[in-house]
Every structure is written in structure tokens, then in C-alpha cells.
Design an enzyme around this catalytic site. Structure first.
Site, PDB file in Angstrom:
ATOM      1  N   ARG A 180       0.837  -1.199   0.000  1.00  0.00           N
ATOM      2  CA  ARG A 180       0.000   0.000   0.000  1.00  0.00           C
ATOM      3  C   ARG A 180       0.873   1.250   0.000  1.00  0.00           C
ATOM      4  NH1 ARG A 180      -4.337   0.281   4.466  1.00  0.00           N
ATOM      5  NH2 ARG A 180      -5.008   2.023   3.166  1.00  0.00           N
ATOM      6  N   CYS A 239      -0.764   6.440   9.046  1.00  0.00           N
ATOM      7  CA  CYS A 239      -1.139   5.145   8.456  1.00  0.00           C
ATOM      8  C   CYS A 239      -2.239   5.435   7.442  1.00  0.00           C
ATOM      9  CB  CYS A 239      -1.605   4.183   9.550  1.00  0.00           C
ATOM     10  SG  CYS A 239      -2.904   4.882  10.602  1.00  0.00           S
TER      11      CYS A 239
END
Length: 287
Positions: A180, A239
Site C-alpha cells: 500500500r 497510516c
């Protein structure tokens, strides 16, 4: 035995406590009601349940990320209504290595409450150690006297992270999975990639195979190598939505590397504005 825990607490230590405020923070991003369902089936006796979306976040606007922080005073008042008292030990746990419990850990420190710890290994370690469980919610408690006090943590808004792209005063540390971070896949947010210059430390790297945290010594060694010459106080964690970034922050605090900051909006807020730059690849990209 100490009754004041500020980072992690073991199952045996929790079992010895007699007045802990226990919170089940179990969640599944793909199945938002799974945590509540698991809690309803079985949970640590006396534990209440707080839902990531409904209780630990405020409404989304489309520009403030997937899990915006709630109003601090309103959240403090809610905790008091649920029975939390000043200086009472809080223990947060989940069923995924602390990946959601860390949100409550950080938020309570945000409200100035340091007697808060994450159950190391969570529900699985509790049951493996012979911990008891119940399937009914506890009776409503008498409201407590909890109130907001001066914060113990630092938070950085999106504009601060943007300014840092040019000032370079802080190291940005991304807790998402490497694929990601690299922009190779993005199953949740509309844009893949990472904040330019950010390094990657997948939060699950903090854990041992049994779901408990690595030792203080091992975590300190790993983070020291990753940070190189950066002072822990000059690190900004983030995050996908400001949740698992707290996992790296907790790991560093547990290792004695205190003072790091959090970008609560994280990638989901950052990528919502197309004017903000995006980097791809497994190495820290540049603007």
C-alpha cells in the site's frame, strides 16, 4: 505489583487488577460490525465495547480522513458518563494484535490520561492464559469524574505535514503494509502511494508470531536502525486513517523512545486533496 500501566499490560497483570476500566476495541475494516458481534459472543468480564467508527471517530466529511478524531471534550464527557474516573487504570484490547486498541491508548493520552495500556496479545492471549469471559454487557456504571487534562501527546495537521515536505524537520513514518505504501495496491482509499519522503514501518512488524509485542530491546534496536540519526521526538507517525500509526507510536514508547507525533488524518485525509503530492515505490519518494 504495580497497578499503573502506561504502555502494555500482560494477561496475568490484568487478571490481578481489581479496578480496571476495560474496553474491547475489536474491529474489522471490511466488516464494521464484526467487532461488536465478537464482543457480544464473549469478552473479558466487565469490559465495555467502543466502536471505532461510532465512538472513537467523528463523522467523515470526505476531506478529513476515514476516522477523524472526535471532539476532545465530548469524548471525555462520554467516558465519564460510562463510569471512568480520574487516574483509573484503563486497559484496551482487541483481537488483532492491538491494531485498534492502540487508537484508544493514544486518545486517552491525548486527553491527558496516562494510566492506559494495551493488553499485550489481546483476546487470544487472555483466553490462552485461562482468562474468564462473559457474553453479556456489564450493568451501567455510576458516572465517573473523568475530565480532560493537558495532553500528553502531539498531533500534526495536514498543513503541518505539507510544510514539512520543504522544511524537512520531521521524519514521517508510514505504518501501512509495504504494497500500500508503494502504491502497488490500494484496497481502501481512492489513491495509492505515500507522502513524499516518508519511510515505511508496517505495524505488524512490531509483533511476534503469537501476536504479542517484541521485547523492548528488540523494538529499540529496530527503530533505532530505521530512524538512523532522527530523534524520536521528530518523528510523525501515520497510516491509512490514524489508527495503526498509533501502533508504531506505542511500540516506540514501550521501547523508551518517547515523544513522537501523530498525523491523525493520515493517508485517507492526505490523498483526498489532489493538490497534495504523492510518491510511489518501495523507497521514500521525493517531491
Amino acid at each position: 505489583m504495580s497497578s499503573h500501566y502506561t504502555t502494555l499490560i500482560t494477561a496475568s497483570e490484568l487478571a490481578a487488577l481489581r479496578d480496571a476500566f476495560i474496553v474491547d476495541c475489536s474491529h474489522d475494516l471490511a466488516q464494521p460490525e464484526a467487532g461488536q458481534q465478537a464482543y457480544d459472543l464473549a469478552h473479558i468480564p466487565g469490559a465495555i465495547f467502543l466502536h471505532l467508527d461510532r465512538d472513537l471517530s467523528s463523522p467523515k466529511s470526505g476531506h478529513n480522513g476515514r476516522h477523524p478524531l472526535p471532539d476532545a471534550d465530548a469524548f471525555a464527557a462520554r467516558l465519564a458518563q460510562l463510569g471512568l474516573r480520574q487516574n483509573q487504570q484503563v486497559v484496551a484490547y482487541d483481537r488483532t494484535g492491538g491494531s485498534f486498541a492502540v487508537r484508544l491508548w493514544w486518545m486517552l493520552r491525548w486527553l491527558g490520561h496516562d494510566a492506559v495500556a494495551v493488553l499485550d496479545g489481546g483476546w487470544q492471549v487472555w483466553t490462552a492464559a485461562g482468562g474468564t469471559s462473559e457474553g453479556t454487557a456489564p450493568a451501567a456504571r455510576v458516572p465517573g469524574d473523568f475530565r480532560r487534562r493537558p495532553t500528553l501527546v502531539g498531533a500534526v495537521p495536514a498543513r503541518g505535514v505539507l510544510v514539512n515536505l520543504h522544511s524537512g524537520k520531521h521524519l514521517v513514518l508510514d505504518a501501512r503494509a509495504p504494497e500500500r505504501y508503494a502504491g502497488e495496491v490500494e484496497p481502501i482509499d481512492p489513491v495509492g502511494g505515500h507522502i513524499p519522503g516518508a519511510k515505511n514501518r508496517f505495524f505488524q512488524t512490531n509483533l511476534q508470531p503469537d501476536g504479542t509485542f517484541k521485547s523492548r530491546e528488540q523494538l529499540r534496536e529496530e527503530f533505532t536502525a530505521l530512524l538512523e540519526d532522527w530523534d524520536p521526538r521528530d518523528v510523525i507517525h501515520h497510516c491509512g486513517s490514524g489508527v495503526t500509526g498509533c501502533h508504531n507510536l506505542l511500540a516506540m514508547t514501550y521501547a523508551g523512545m518517547d515523544g513522537s507525533l501523530l498525523y491523525p488524518g493520515s493517508w485517507s485525509e492526505w490523498c483526498a486533496d489532489p493538490a497534495r503530492p504523492v510518491a510511489t515505490g518501495r523507497a521514500p519518494g521525493k517531491v
